[in-house]
Design a protein around this motif. Structure first.
Motif, PDB file in Angstrom:
ATOM      1  N   LYS A   1       0.820  -1.078   0.246  1.00  0.00           N
ATOM      2  CA  LYS A   1      -0.183   0.351  -0.226  1.00  0.00           C
ATOM      3  C   LYS A   1       0.547   1.188   0.082  1.00  0.00           C
ATOM      4  O   LYS A   1       0.150   2.488  -0.355  1.00  0.00           O
ATOM      5  N   LEU A   2       1.640   0.936   0.455  1.00  0.00           N
ATOM      6  CA  LEU A   2       2.895   2.226   0.493  1.00  0.00           C
ATOM      7  C   LEU A   2       2.894   2.301  -1.112  1.00  0.00           C
ATOM      8  O   LEU A   2       3.176   1.344  -2.170  1.00  0.00           O
ATOM      9  N   PRO A   3       3.725   3.824  -1.525  1.00  0.00           N
ATOM     10  CA  PRO A   3       4.613   4.464  -2.337  1.00  0.00           C
ATOM     11  C   PRO A   3       4.704   3.281  -3.370  1.00  0.00           C
ATOM     12  O   PRO A   3       6.415   3.140  -2.704  1.00  0.00           O
ATOM     13  N   GLN A   4       5.225   3.064  -4.697  1.00  0.00           N
ATOM     14  CA  GLN A   4       5.883   1.602  -5.070  1.00  0.00           C
ATOM     15  C   GLN A   4       7.076   2.876  -6.270  1.00  0.00           C
ATOM     16  O   GLN A   4       7.430   2.278  -6.845  1.00  0.00           O
ATOM     17  N   GLU A   5       6.689   3.983  -7.019  1.00  0.00           N
ATOM     18  CA  GLU A   5       7.159   4.615  -7.757  1.00  0.00           C
ATOM     19  C   GLU A   5       8.209   5.437  -7.181  1.00  0.00           C
ATOM     20  O   GLU A   5       8.053   5.888  -6.643  1.00  0.00           O
ATOM     21  N   ALA A   6       9.795   4.895  -7.704  1.00  0.00           N
ATOM     22  CA  ALA A   6      11.092   4.903  -7.248  1.00  0.00           C
ATOM     23  C   ALA A   6      11.130   6.154  -7.861  1.00  0.00           C
ATOM     24  O   ALA A   6      10.941   6.991  -8.728  1.00  0.00           O
ATOM     25  N   VAL A   7      11.999   7.110  -6.879  1.00  0.00           N
ATOM     26  CA  VAL A   7      12.973   7.672  -6.696  1.00  0.00           C
ATOM     27  C   VAL A   7      13.684   8.484  -7.925  1.00  0.00           C
ATOM     28  O   VAL A   7      15.136   6.681  -7.451  1.00  0.00           O
ATOM     29  N   THR A   8      14.521   8.862  -8.993  1.00  0.00           N
ATOM     30  CA  THR A   8      15.403   8.401  -9.780  1.00  0.00           C
ATOM     31  C   THR A   8      16.601   9.289  -9.907  1.00  0.00           C
ATOM     32  O   THR A   8      16.368  10.819  -9.430  1.00  0.00           O
ATOM     33  N   PHE A   9      17.719   8.692 -10.091  1.00  0.00           N
ATOM     34  CA  PHE A   9      19.079  10.289  -9.900  1.00  0.00           C
ATOM     35  C   PHE A   9      19.832   9.774 -11.572  1.00  0.00           C
ATOM     36  O   PHE A   9      20.473   8.538 -11.106  1.00  0.00           O
ATOM     37  N   GLY A  10      20.058  10.473 -12.217  1.00  0.00           N
ATOM     38  CA  GLY A  10      20.465   9.503 -13.148  1.00  0.00           C
ATOM     39  C   GLY A  10      20.306   8.830 -13.628  1.00  0.00           C
ATOM     40  O   GLY A  10      20.494   7.901 -14.598  1.00  0.00           O
ATOM     41  N   GLU A  11      19.322   9.021 -13.976  1.00  0.00           N
ATOM     42  CA  GLU A  11      17.901   7.668 -14.692  1.00  0.00           C
ATOM     43  C   GLU A  11      18.346   6.304 -14.283  1.00  0.00           C
ATOM     44  O   GLU A  11      18.191   5.807 -14.590  1.00  0.00           O
ATOM     45  N   GLN A  12      18.878   6.958 -12.473  1.00  0.00           N
ATOM     46  CA  GLN A  12      18.800   4.528 -11.914  1.00  0.00           C
ATOM     47  C   GLN A  12      17.915   5.284 -10.671  1.00  0.00           C
ATOM     48  O   GLN A  12      18.056   6.660  -9.992  1.00  0.00           O
ATOM     49  N   GLU A  13      17.680   3.942 -10.740  1.00  0.00           N
ATOM     50  CA  GLU A  13      16.554   3.850  -9.562  1.00  0.00           C
ATOM     51  C   GLU A  13      17.495   4.169  -7.685  1.00  0.00           C
ATOM     52  O   GLU A  13      18.044   3.473  -7.552  1.00  0.00           O
ATOM     53  N   LEU A  14      16.314   4.845  -7.249  1.00  0.00           N
ATOM     54  CA  LEU A  14      17.309   4.984  -5.407  1.00  0.00           C
ATOM     55  C   LEU A  14      15.972   3.579  -4.723  1.00  0.00           C
ATOM     56  O   LEU A  14      15.158   4.292  -4.830  1.00  0.00           O
ATOM     57  N   THR A  15      17.007   3.692  -4.403  1.00  0.00           N
ATOM     58  CA  THR A  15      17.030   1.841  -3.044  1.00  0.00           C
ATOM     59  C   THR A  15      16.782   2.861  -1.116  1.00  0.00           C
ATOM     60  O   THR A  15      17.417   3.847  -1.309  1.00  0.00           O
ATOM     61  N   ALA A  16      15.134   2.992  -0.887  1.00  0.00           N
ATOM     62  CA  ALA A  16      15.178   3.666   0.360  1.00  0.00           C
ATOM     63  C   ALA A  16      16.030   3.343   1.174  1.00  0.00           C
ATOM     64  O   ALA A  16      16.419   2.028   1.317  1.00  0.00           O
ATOM     65  N   ASN A  17      16.495   4.264   2.350  1.00  0.00           N
ATOM     66  CA  ASN A  17      17.658   4.091   3.025  1.00  0.00           C
ATOM     67  C   ASN A  17      16.505   4.036   4.411  1.00  0.00           C
ATOM     68  O   ASN A  17      17.172   2.927   5.244  1.00  0.00           O
ATOM     69  N   GLY A  18      15.424   4.427   4.511  1.00  0.00           N
ATOM     70  CA  GLY A  18      14.693   4.593   5.707  1.00  0.00           C
ATOM     71  C   GLY A  18      13.448   4.761   5.124  1.00  0.00           C
ATOM     72  O   GLY A  18      13.234   6.006   4.081  1.00  0.00           O
ATOM     73  N   TRP A  19      12.442   4.771   6.382  1.00  0.00           N
ATOM     74  CA  TRP A  19      10.999   5.188   6.280  1.00  0.00           C
ATOM     75  C   TRP A  19      10.373   5.296   7.491  1.00  0.00           C
ATOM     76  O   TRP A  19      10.534   4.542   8.090  1.00  0.00           O
TER      77      TRP A  19
END
Length: 410
Positions: A34-52
């Protein structure tokens, strides 16, 4: 009465049990999906969540389910960027974001996504990136999760300065864009006999616009570019344009000093921001009667060349803004009649002469196609496009293929 009260208590207990069971069922079925699934990207690379830290509504505002994970020191490695400046892209669920960059020398910068994407990289080496992306409560979507994801990444910049011209051979009357990209440690300037260049900041560096006016000398011209420690000489070849010749009647020069006092100071002032967007539009529905650069003859002697396009505008026709910008002059001059000057930024201005009536005011912002006034019969309607004091052929901007449109959205 006693039986009624007992019945009501039993009903209330059953309702509570049903609601409790429903809440428990919904709570158990509410998962991380149910959490947001669409990724944040930087330089066209998906960032992996470090904490939430998220809260998911389960039963209105009465029951919610938390999902938490503390941030840690894990750093995602994004590699090396050598050709393009990496861009931070936030998905639609993000309502606000905090961004921080740490340069190789330890300098820390913090700002928004937009600021991050125009951040000036002045050093090569390893950078640290932290992003916190938030989704806030919204009355229109009360069932959405509320909270944030945190990201931590590292990347290396290894970009040498690069200079690109929109054209290495430019005909008289054209505009040449000068693009600087890479790691730049200053602001650019160009020395050339062709004219003054205004630069604007872009995501990859800077973009400037060089006028090649109708009488620029044909052949090779040296552009001496300086940007901090970068010193580079670039050769631009100007090709001659064959212009038509027309005979025109002699005109009185009354009002020349008034014109100079009103218009010439505008050549060296203006906005440093880019205010136009895309191709320019013709200011009149009338057909051109004299093209840019046309050689003008009076009684068999050469009197000059056309610095703009003259239109056969109908009496009473609405004259419109060729592009968005700010009105920096609006009034009537003896020499040119109703006159409107629009500043499009970066030294680029539209000059419209010969209006019968002016309907805008100085300081007013206009969009492409906005009415400026009406044409008449006292003066011919003329449209000039200038960069600084140098006139260029408006037709290339009207066609959408001038240097003003070169890599416009980079």
């Amino acid at each position: 009465m006693r039986k009624l009260l007992l019945w009501l208590v039993m009903v209330a207990a059953m309702v509570a049990a049903i609601l409790g069971g429903t809440a428990a069922f919904l709570y158990s079925r509410t998962g991380a999906d149910k959490l947001p699934q669409e990724a944040v990207t930087f330089g066209e690379q998906e960032l992996t969540a470090n904490g939430w830290d998220w809260t998911i509504p389960v039963l209105g505002d009465k029951v919610s389910k938390p999902y938490e994970s503390p941030t840690n020191l894990t750093v995602q490695k994004l590699g090396t960027f050598t050709d393009t400046v990496p861009q931070l892209v936030l998905p639609g669920w993000v309502t606000t974001a905090q961004v921080q960059l740490t340069a190789p020398d330890g300098t820390v910068w913090a700002g928004t996504q937009a600021d991050c994407n125009t951040y000036t990289y002045t050093q090569n080496g390893e950078y640290q990136l932290t992003v916190t992306a938030y989704h806030s409560a919204d009355s229109n979507t009360p069932g959405d999760p509320v909270g944030w994801y945190a990201y931590r990444a590292a990347f290396t910049m290894a970009m040498n300065p690069k200079v690109t011209l929109s054209a290495e051979r430019a005909p008289q009357g054209s505009i040449v864009a000068i693009q600087l990209s890479g790691i730049l440690d200053g602001e650019p300037t160009v020395e050339t006999d062709l004219g003054t260049v205004w630069f604007r900041k872009t995501a990859s560096g800077y973009m400037g616009y060089l006028p090649v006016t109708y009488n620029a000398e044909g052949g090779d011209h040296t552009l001496s570019l300086t940007c901090g420690s970068l010193n580079k000489e670039i050769i631009l070849t100007v090709t001659r344009t064959l212009y038509d010749t027309v005979d025109i009647p002699a005109e009185e020069s009354a009002g020349a000093e008034e014109f100079r006092n009103a218009i010439w100071p505008l050549y060296t002032t203006g906005s440093s921001a880019k205010l136009w967007n895309g191709r320019f539009e013709v200011p009149s529905a009338g057909a051109p009667t004299m093209e840019y650069g046309t050689t003008q003859m009076v009684d068999g002697a050469r009197s000059g060349q056309s610095t703009g396009i003259t239109y056969a505008a109908a009496d009473g026709e609405t004259v419109t803004a060729p592009q968005a910008g700010n009105v920096v002059f609006a009034g009537t001059l003896t020499l040119t009649g109703g006159t409107v000057v629009i500043d499009h930024g970066c030294g680029v201005k539209s000059y419209l002469y010969g209006l019968e009536k002016v309907d805008v005011e100085r300081g007013q912002s206009v969009a492409t196609g906005d009415p400026l006034g009406t044409a008449g019969t006292t003066h011919s309607l003329i449209y000039e496009l200038r960069i600084g004091s140098k006139s260029v052929n408006p037709q290339t901007a009207l066609d959408g293929n001038s240097g003003l449109q070169f890599r416009e959205y980079e």
